[in-house]
Enzyme design. Sequence first.
Site, PDB file in Angstrom:
ATOM      1  N   SER A 706       0.801  -1.225   0.000  1.00  0.00           N
ATOM      2  CA  SER A 706       0.000   0.000   0.000  1.00  0.00           C
ATOM      3  C   SER A 706       0.834   1.275   0.000  1.00  0.00           C
ATOM      4  CB  SER A 706      -0.944   0.005   1.209  1.00  0.00           C
ATOM      5  OG  SER A 706      -0.216   0.047   2.414  1.00  0.00           O
ATOM      6  N   LYS A 749      -6.373   3.724   8.789  1.00  0.00           N
ATOM      7  CA  LYS A 749      -5.508   4.699   8.105  1.00  0.00           C
ATOM      8  C   LYS A 749      -6.123   6.101   8.140  1.00  0.00           C
ATOM      9  CE  LYS A 749      -3.336   1.284   5.056  1.00  0.00           C
ATOM     10  NZ  LYS A 749      -3.153   0.785   3.685  1.00  0.00           N
TER      11      LYS A 749
END
Length: 804
Positions: A706, A749
Site C-alpha cells: 500500500s 488509516k
Amino acid sequence: MTELDPQAPAPHVETIDQIPTTLPVLPLRDVVIYPYMIFPVLVGRESSLRAAAAAMERGKNIFLAAQKSASVDDPGPEDIYRNGSVAKIVQMLRLPNGLMKILVDGLVQASVRAFTDRKEFLEAEIAINTTELPADKEIEALVRHTTTLFTEYVRLNRNIPGEVLMTFEGIKEPQRKMFYMAANIAQSVDVKQRILDLTRLRDQLFEISKILTTEVEILKIERDIDSKVQDNIQKSQRKFFIQEQIRILQDELGEDEASPELAKIKEQIDKAGMPPEALAKAMEEFNKLKKTPSMSPEFTVTRNYLDWMVAVPWKTRTKDQLDIEHVRSILDEDHYGLDKPKDRILEHIAVLNLVKDMKGQILCFVGPPGVGKTSLARSIARGLGRKFVRISLGGVRDEAEIRGHRRTYIGSMPGKIIQSMKRAGSVNPVILMDEVDKMSMDFRGDPSSALLEVLDPEQNVAFNDHYLEVDYDLSKVMFITTANVRYSIPLPLQDRMEIIELPGYLEHEKKEIARRHIIPKQLEAHGLKDKAITFDDEAILKVIRDYTREAGVRNLERETASVCRKVAKDIVLAKRGNGHAAGKGKKKGAKPKVLQVTPASVERYLGVPRFRTKAAERKPRIGSVTGLAWTSVGGDILNVDVTIMRGTERLTLTGQLGDVMKESAQAALSYLRSNAKELGIAVDFQKGREIHIHLPEGAIPKDGPSAGITMAMAIMSAARGVPARSDVAMTGEITLRGNVLAIGGLNEKLLAAQRSGITTVLIPSENEKDLTEIPAKVKEGLTIIPVDTIREAAQHVFGKRRRR
C-alpha cells in the site's frame, strides 16, 4: 550349603606353628569362609587355579580372603580384604569345562602382613591370630545372650532349616559357637567380614550380638506385615464368598436390586431421558454392575461410567430469550461497537422466532487480544438466556482431550466436550472454545481434526465420545470459537465455521469504552465510586495515545487502574493531613469537592509518556511525502524520504523494508522512468545518479504494497525538484501501468491521518465503496479523494502542471 563339623578333629597339622607363614591367596566372590567351616569353592580364574595348584604342592594350606567387589575379574592386593582364614584343601576335582572344584576346611583366623612379588598368582605373608581365648563369666554371658538371639533368628527365618539348631546345640567351645553363628547369618559380605576384622573373642561376640539383634527386629516386622496381609486376604475372600452366596440367593428369589445404592442408579437411568441406544447401553452396564462384586476393580469402572451417563443432560434444555430488543440491550450494555457480531446474533434470534428450532450455529471470532471476544460470547449466552461454558484449547495436543479416553485406561474420563455438557446441565448451552488457533499436535493425535466432527452441524448430531461409546446430540449447542490469527486455524476447520472479524478498536471507540465501562468498573474496584471523581475526555485520550499501543483495551484498563490507585492514595493522604480539621468545618449535606483527572494529572500519575503520536510535516519539502500504514494496534502515518545524488545508477532502500515493499519501490521507479516526459521529469534524471529511498523509523520492520503510490510521489518530487503538499497523505498499491489498486485497513488509516493533522487523503477509487461503512467521526475534517492513476494523484500532490 554352609557346613561346619562340630566333631571335627583339631586342625590337620599338629600345631598352628607348623602352618607356613607364606601362603597362596585365593580371592572369594560373595562369600566369607570362617574357621571350622567346610565349604566347596568353584575355581575358574587362571590366577586362582595356579594358587590352588601351588597350595596342593606345599602341604594343601591356602589363605582365603573375600573380594571387596564381586565385579572385579582379576583382583589385586587392593581388591581383597586383609583379614581372612587359613584353610586346608581337603579335596580337589577338575571338571570337564576346565573349572576346578575344591573342598576347603577352615583352620584358623589370620591376616595379611604383606603381599609377595609373585606374578602368577597372589601370595602373601600371613600372621595367624594367636590371641588366647578367655574363659571368664563375661564370655559365658555373651555366649548365652548370642545363643538366645541366634535361636530366635533361626526360628523366625524361613530360609534356615531347623537342623541348624540341632547342630548348634552340640557345639561346646565359645569360639566355634561364634563362628558357626556368623556362618549361618544371611548378611552381606562387608557385614560378615567385620567378624574377621576383630581378633578378640569378646569383641567378636559383641559384633555378632549387634547383627543378630538387628536381624531379629527386621524379621519380626516382616512377620507382622505378613500377618496383616494374610488377615486382609482372608477378610476379602470371606466377603467375596458371602457376596456370592447373597447373589445366588437373590437369583433364586428373583430379586433384581442388590442394594439401595443400585436401586438409586436404576432410578436415575430411568429419569435421565436417554435415547433408546444410550438407554440400552446403560442398562447393559447396569446389569453387569449387579453381578460384579463391589471389591472388584471392574465395579468401580462400571459405576463411574453409569455416573457419567446419568450426569450428562439428555433432554433438559433452557428456554431461549427470543425478544430481539431485550438481547440487543444486553449486548449494547456489555460492549460498545462490535456491530457485525451483534447483528449476526440478532439475525439468529430472528430466525428462531420463525422456525423455533434450528441446527447449532458455529461462529468464530477472530481478532487481536483484548478486543472482547471472550466477553462477547458470555454476553451472547446471557442475552439468549442459555448456560455458558468456556473450554480453553490453548496448548491442547492430545486428541483424547476432545474425544475422551477409552475405558480400558486407568483414570479414563470423557473429553472436554462431554465434560462441558455436564457442567452446563442443558442440551442447548453456549460453549466457547477459546484460543482455537493455539492447539498443537504430537504422537498422541491431532485435536484440531477431532474438532471437525464437533463443529460440523451435519455430523455433531451423533458425536461419539470414546468414553461413553454412544452417540450424543450436539446439534442444539451454540458453539463460539475465538482466535487471534486466522491463518493459524486449519483450513478444514475454517470451512466449518462462520468467521467474524473483530478488528482493533479505533481511538474514539476506546474513549467510549473507557467512559462507559472501564472507568466506572475501576472506580468501584478502588473504592472511589462514591467520590466525586471525573475524567476529562482529553485525559482519556492522553492515556490512549501516550501510554498504550494496542488493538484492544487491556492496557488501557491497566493504566486507568494505575491512575485510580494514585488518586486513592492522594485522597487517603489528604484525609490524614487535614481530615479532622476539614471535618469540623464541613456543613451537613454539603457536596464533596469534585476531583477532576486532567491530562496534566495523568502525566503526573503515570510519568513520562511511553509513546508519541507522529505529526505530519508542517512545511513542504522536496522528496518528502506522507503515506498511511496499518498496524496490528491501529493506523499510523508513514513518512517516505527520497534523495537523488551523484553516484552509480542504482536504487538504495533502507528502513527495514520487506520484499513486497521493495518490489513496490522498483515498480514506482520503473513507471516514472518509462513515463518521465509525460510527467514532467527529465528523461535522463537517473543517469549518473543514485536514488536513495528511506522510511523512518528504521528499527521497525515494514512491508506491504500500500505504500507504492507514496514512494512514487516521493521519487517524482525529488526528480522534479518540486516539494509535495504537506497536508496530503495517501495509500494505494500501484502497477507498472500507473494504476492505483485497492488496499485494506482504510478505517485505521483515515483515523491516523485525522490524528496527525492531515486534511486531504488520497485513496484508490476501488475503496470508495468502503467509505459508507466508516463512521462519520473518522471522516470528520478530512477531504477524501479517490484516484485511479498515479497521474491523477500527482495533480493533487503537486497541483496542475503548467504547460511550457
